[in-house]
Write a protein that holds these residues in place. Structure first.
Motif, short mmCIF file in Angstrom:
data_model
loop_
_atom_site.label_atom_id
_atom_site.label_comp_id
_atom_site.label_asym_id
_atom_site.label_seq_id
_atom_site.Cartn_x
_atom_site.Cartn_y
_atom_site.Cartn_z
N SER A 25 0.78 40.62 -21.74
CA SER A 25 1.76 41.61 -21.27
C SER A 25 0.98 42.84 -20.81
O SER A 25 -0.22 42.98 -21.08
N ASP A 26 1.66 43.75 -20.12
CA ASP A 26 1.00 44.97 -19.67
C ASP A 26 0.45 45.76 -20.86
O ASP A 26 -0.67 46.27 -20.82
N ALA A 27 1.24 45.86 -21.94
CA ALA A 27 0.80 46.59 -23.14
C ALA A 27 -0.42 45.92 -23.77
O ALA A 27 -1.35 46.61 -24.21
N GLN A 28 -0.44 44.59 -23.81
CA GLN A 28 -1.58 43.87 -24.38
C GLN A 28 -2.81 44.05 -23.51
O GLN A 28 -3.93 44.22 -24.02
N ASP A 29 -2.64 44.03 -22.20
CA ASP A 29 -3.76 44.22 -21.29
C ASP A 29 -4.30 45.64 -21.41
O ASP A 29 -5.52 45.85 -21.39
N ASP A 30 -3.42 46.62 -21.55
CA ASP A 30 -3.85 48.01 -21.75
C ASP A 30 -4.65 48.15 -23.04
O ASP A 30 -5.68 48.83 -23.07
N PHE A 31 -4.20 47.50 -24.12
CA PHE A 31 -4.93 47.57 -25.40
C PHE A 31 -6.29 46.89 -25.27
O PHE A 31 -7.30 47.40 -25.75
N ARG A 32 -6.33 45.74 -24.61
CA ARG A 32 -7.60 45.02 -24.39
C ARG A 32 -8.58 45.92 -23.62
O ARG A 32 -9.75 46.03 -23.98
N PHE A 33 -8.07 46.59 -22.59
CA PHE A 33 -8.92 47.48 -21.79
C PHE A 33 -9.41 48.65 -22.64
O PHE A 33 -10.57 49.06 -22.55
N TRP A 34 -8.55 49.20 -23.50
CA TRP A 34 -8.95 50.28 -24.40
C TRP A 34 -10.09 49.80 -25.31
O TRP A 34 -11.05 50.53 -25.54
N CYS A 35 -9.96 48.57 -25.83
CA CYS A 35 -11.02 48.02 -26.68
C CYS A 35 -12.34 47.92 -25.92
O CYS A 35 -13.40 48.29 -26.44
N ILE A 36 -12.28 47.45 -24.69
CA ILE A 36 -13.49 47.34 -23.87
C ILE A 36 -14.12 48.71 -23.67
O ILE A 36 -15.34 48.89 -23.81
N GLN A 37 -13.29 49.72 -23.37
CA GLN A 37 -13.80 51.07 -23.15
C GLN A 37 -14.49 51.63 -24.39
O GLN A 37 -15.42 52.44 -24.27
N HIS A 38 -14.04 51.21 -25.57
CA HIS A 38 -14.58 51.76 -26.81
C HIS A 38 -15.50 50.79 -27.55
O HIS A 38 -15.77 50.98 -28.73
N ALA A 39 -15.97 49.78 -26.84
CA ALA A 39 -16.92 48.80 -27.38
C ALA A 39 -16.40 48.12 -28.65
O ALA A 39 -17.15 47.86 -29.58
N ILE A 40 -15.11 47.83 -28.66
CA ILE A 40 -14.49 47.11 -29.79
C ILE A 40 -14.36 45.65 -29.39
O ILE A 40 -13.76 45.34 -28.35
N PRO A 41 -14.92 44.73 -30.16
CA PRO A 41 -14.80 43.32 -29.82
C PRO A 41 -13.32 42.89 -29.73
O PRO A 41 -12.54 43.15 -30.64
N HIS A 42 -12.98 42.27 -28.62
CA HIS A 42 -11.60 41.82 -28.38
C HIS A 42 -11.68 40.48 -27.65
O HIS A 42 -12.38 40.35 -26.67
N LEU A 43 -10.94 39.51 -28.15
CA LEU A 43 -10.90 38.19 -27.52
C LEU A 43 -9.46 37.79 -27.30
O LEU A 43 -8.63 37.90 -28.20
#
Length: 149
Positions: free
Chosen positions: A99-117
């Motif tokens: 979803s858009d909200a899930q994609d936004d959270f995934r992108f936030w994780c990437i920006q902050h070097a948080i592992p996300h799969l």
């Protein structure tokens, strides 16, 4: 209505060949397998939980959860090692998208070097868990090379 191939052959017509449909297990089945894997094999120093945010609920319950602070887009599983870095796992059924909200959270994780799969299969989950070193068991090298059956 479509005619079965044998009936088409009997009429002298040529049936169209079709690909077999892909097996698309329900997402909940993947959730249950991941939870069982973590219950049975997670390193004791790791903490983890499932965030039950995506189920269909009546509007009253959904409203209460929203008032209690439930946020859209958070992953299905969060894992935290003793060193404290959040690890996020979002599960999806094959063919579905974030979803858009899930994609936004995934992108936030990437920006902050948080592992996300975002995972669509148990194989991907096992490889990620192996790289995160959150399990007491190891994934075989054959599976990591793409040879899992």
């Amino acid at each position: 209505m479509t005619m079965p191939p044998l009936l088409m052959l009997a009429e002298g017509r040529k049936p169209r060949l079709r690909k077999a449909p892909l097996e698309r297990p329900k997402e909940i089945a993947l959730h249950m397998r991941v939870a069982a894997l973590l219950r049975d094999h997670a390193r004791p120093e790791w903490q983890w939980t499932h965030i039950a945010a995506g189920e269909v609920r009546d509007p009253r319950t959904a409203g209460k959860l929203k008032q209690m602070g439930l946020q859209p887009g958070w992953p299905d599983f969060v894992l935290i090692p003793p060193r404290g870095q959040l690890h996020c796992l979002e599960l999806k059924r094959l063919g579905e998208t974030l979803s858009d909200a899930q994609d936004d959270f995934r992108f936030w994780c990437i920006q902050h070097a948080i592992p996300h799969l975002t995972a669509y299969s148990m194989d991907a989950i096992l490889v990620a868990f192996d790289s995160w070193n959150c399990l007491e068991i190891k994934v075989s090298s054959r599976m990591q090379k793409g040879g899992a059956k």
